[in-house]
Enzyme design. Sequence first.
Site, PDB file in Angstrom:
ATOM      1  N   GLU A  38       9.809 -12.280 -21.276  1.00 16.35           N
ATOM      2  CA  GLU A  38      10.812 -11.272 -21.609  1.00 16.35           C
ATOM      3  C   GLU A  38      10.411 -10.574 -22.903  1.00 16.35           C
ATOM      4  OE1 GLU A  38      14.815 -12.120 -19.664  1.00 16.35           O
ATOM      5  OE2 GLU A  38      14.805 -13.204 -21.550  1.00 16.35           O
TER       6      GLU A  38
ATOM      7  N   SER B 242      15.504  -5.377 -18.842  1.00 18.15           N
ATOM      8  CA  SER B 242      15.989  -4.143 -18.214  1.00 18.15           C
ATOM      9  C   SER B 242      15.557  -3.988 -16.755  1.00 18.15           C
ATOM     10  CB  SER B 242      15.573  -2.922 -19.046  1.00 18.15           C
ATOM     11  OG  SER B 242      16.155  -3.002 -20.335  1.00 18.15           O
TER      12      SER B 242
ATOM     13  N   GLY C 258      17.863  -5.467 -22.788  1.00 19.43           N
ATOM     14  CA  GLY C 258      19.100  -4.742 -23.057  1.00 19.43           C
ATOM     15  C   GLY C 258      18.880  -3.357 -23.642  1.00 19.43           C
TER      16      GLY C 258
ATOM     17  N   GLY D 266      21.889  -7.489 -18.205  1.00 19.28           N
ATOM     18  CA  GLY D 266      22.940  -6.492 -17.959  1.00 19.28           C
ATOM     19  C   GLY D 266      23.214  -6.207 -16.494  1.00 19.28           C
TER      20      GLY D 266
ATOM     21  N   HIS E 129      15.701 -18.291 -25.104  1.00 17.58           N
ATOM     22  CA  HIS E 129      15.950 -16.850 -24.969  1.00 17.58           C
ATOM     23  C   HIS E 129      15.762 -16.194 -26.339  1.00 17.58           C
ATOM     24  CE1 HIS E 129      17.989 -13.051 -24.340  1.00 17.58           C
ATOM     25  NE2 HIS E 129      17.822 -13.250 -23.048  1.00 17.58           N
TER      26      HIS E 129
ATOM     27  N   ASN F  57      21.528 -13.859 -16.116  1.00 18.00           N
ATOM     28  CA  ASN F  57      21.938 -14.308 -17.448  1.00 18.00           C
ATOM     29  C   ASN F  57      23.126 -13.449 -17.875  1.00 18.00           C
ATOM     30  OD1 ASN F  57      22.240 -15.037 -20.084  1.00 18.00           O
ATOM     31  ND2 ASN F  57      20.318 -14.116 -20.808  1.00 18.00           N
TER      32      ASN F  57
ATOM     33  N   LYS G 115      24.991 -13.861 -20.367  1.00 14.57           N
ATOM     34  CA  LYS G 115      25.190 -13.857 -21.828  1.00 14.57           C
ATOM     35  C   LYS G 115      26.670 -14.148 -22.132  1.00 14.57           C
ATOM     36  CE  LYS G 115      21.399 -10.656 -22.080  1.00 14.57           C
ATOM     37  NZ  LYS G 115      20.562  -9.857 -22.942  1.00 14.57           N
TER      38      LYS G 115
ATOM     39  N   GLU H 288      17.343 -13.993 -27.869  1.00 11.56           N
ATOM     40  CA  GLU H 288      18.556 -13.848 -28.686  1.00 11.56           C
ATOM     41  C   GLU H 288      18.846 -15.140 -29.435  1.00 11.56           C
ATOM     42  OE1 GLU H 288      21.171 -12.364 -25.610  1.00 11.56           O
ATOM     43  OE2 GLU H 288      20.053 -10.481 -25.582  1.00 11.56           O
TER      44      GLU H 288
HETATM   45  C1  PEP Z   1      17.970 -11.053 -20.711  1.00 15.60           C
HETATM   46  O1  PEP Z   1      18.733 -11.061 -21.656  1.00 15.60           O
HETATM   47  O2  PEP Z   1      17.474 -12.125 -20.310  1.00 15.60           O
HETATM   48  C2  PEP Z   1      17.666  -9.781 -20.079  1.00 15.60           C
HETATM   49  C3  PEP Z   1      16.598  -9.683 -19.359  1.00 15.60           C
HETATM   50  O3  PEP Z   1      18.542  -8.775 -20.341  1.00 15.60           O
HETATM   51  P1  PEP Z   1      18.511  -7.283 -19.703  1.00 15.60           P
HETATM   52  O4  PEP Z   1      18.236  -7.442 -18.232  1.00 15.60           O
HETATM   53  O5  PEP Z   1      19.871  -6.730 -19.988  1.00 15.60           O
HETATM   54  O6  PEP Z   1      17.423  -6.545 -20.391  1.00 15.60           O
END
Ligand code: PEP
Length: 248
Positions: free
Chosen positions: A164, A209, A170, A231, A92, A9, A11, A94
């Site tokens: 998640e 993460s 993040g 990320g 998601h 992803n 983003k 966000e």
């Molecule tokens: C995400 O936004 O789906 C995600 C898992 O981000 P990160 O790996 O940066 O925590």
Amino acid sequence: MRPNLVAANWKMNGSRADNQRWLQEFRAAPAHCETVVCPPFVYLQDLVQGLVGTAASVGAQNMSDRVAGAWTGEVAAEMLIDSGASWVILGHSERRAAYGESNEIVAAKVERALAAGLKPILCVGETLEQREQGRTQQVVAEQLQVVLQRCPAAQLLAGAIAYEPVWAIGTGRTATPQQAQAVHAAIRSQLAAQDPGAAVAMRLLYGGSVKPANARELFSQPDIDGGLIGGASLVAADFVAICAAAAR
Ligand code: PEP
């Protein structure tokens, strides 16, 4: 055995130049598990072209819950397919938090995606406050139940479900493999209550993460079938390393 799936992803990151550099590195070390790359809408076609000859597919990060028409700024499921995408991330955190996507809107999007022939990655997860209140499984179960009422588990099997935890996205703070496994097992039981066969076959991804250093332990849990990577997916070498950790 369920084949692991790892999805990137990106983003709202990337540029045409950055993406070409990423593709060059990714193509030099192809992933050994099923892989999906989800760039911003405007780069979908570049990624589709850049990944020709690899086993990776392309997905979007969102889509409209409406059919094509007078919906300024929106993108329809059929347009994603027309651009070469086969997957779409939906719900998601966000989008739920910053764009007011309710469980009902997410369910409507999943239904539209499936009707159009896209494979949805349905995201569910609790906030830190909800976890601290001991409401993790209730929150996740509600998020999933609203979708299951519109789209039976047998249909969701076309895609995947990503757990998640919002507090792990993040933040550098990963759920422990045991915390993640507990929620994944609860999701699988919930699916089994509706359709035991679909529950066994459903791929449940962990996101939050994930990095090359923690991927293998997370993916070795019995109910974790790969990951949704934010990320770390922006660095091709890290994404390839995470995919290698998912290779069975
Ligand atoms: C995400 O936004 O789906 C995600 C898992 O981000 P990160 O790996 O940066 O925590």
